[in-house]
Design an enzyme around this catalytic site. Structure first.
Site, mmCIF file in Angstrom:
data_model
loop_
_atom_site.group_PDB
_atom_site.id
_atom_site.type_symbol
_atom_site.label_atom_id
_atom_site.label_comp_id
_atom_site.label_asym_id
_atom_site.label_seq_id
_atom_site.Cartn_x
_atom_site.Cartn_y
_atom_site.Cartn_z
ATOM 1 N N CYS A 95 -17.721 48.922 14.630
ATOM 2 C CA CYS A 95 -17.914 49.406 13.257
ATOM 3 C C CYS A 95 -16.671 48.977 12.478
ATOM 4 O O CYS A 95 -15.985 48.044 12.883
ATOM 5 C CB CYS A 95 -18.124 50.919 13.237
ATOM 6 S SG CYS A 95 -16.710 51.869 13.817
ATOM 7 N N ALA A 96 -16.354 49.640 11.420
ATOM 8 C CA ALA A 96 -15.190 49.258 10.624
ATOM 9 C C ALA A 96 -13.880 49.583 11.327
ATOM 10 O O ALA A 96 -12.947 48.785 11.332
ATOM 11 C CB ALA A 96 -15.238 49.939 9.260
#
Length: 145
Positions: A95-96
């Site tokens: 994810c980020a």
């Protein structure tokens, strides 16, 4: 000694931050499912690991690991069947920052997946390490080069 007495708050802060760093280092080393960007690249190249990006559509379109499968975290429970044929391969969730993908690892582990890894630091660390990003929506929607 006089310096420490007059600046005890700075000394306490130094001890607290040092302790936090030590605990975080020990915790990270104990979690074998966390991979650095370099370790992830090796796993992709040596064991055909598959990257699953759990960010939302907009984040994914701004840049993702080449050949990553996109299944937003909110859809993972419903779409985890799409990953069934990959059960024998290592799956690297990203994810980020690594927080949402940690939740994705937990969801898939409960579904019986075993070879699960979380990209430590997420796309942020991947890009910081100089690893390539693909921009666009992915193969199924006309990948941009």
């Amino acid at each position: 000694m006089e310096f420490l007495q007059q600046n005890w708050h700075w000394a306490a802060l130094a001890v607290a931050s040092g302790s936090w760093l030590l605990i975080e280092t020990i915790r990270t080393k104990a979690d074998k499912s966390l991979l650095s960007p370099i370790q992830a690249t090796l796993l992709i190249n040596r064991e055909d690991a598959v990257v699953v990006d759990v960010r939302d559509e907009g984040e994914y379109a701004r840049g993702h690991i080449p050949n990553a499968r996109h299944i937003p975290l909110g859809d993972l429970e419903r779409r985890k069947g799409e990953l069934d044929k990959l059960r024998d391969l290592p799956l690297i969730l990203c994810c980020a920052s690594g927080a949402r993908s940690a939740g994705a690892v937990s969801t898939l582990r409960k579904a019986g997946f075993e070879k699960l890894y979380n990209l430590r630091g997420g796309i942020y660390e991947w890009e910081k390490a100089g690893q390539p990003l693909d921009r666009g929506r992915g193969k199924e929607k006309g990948k941009k080069k």
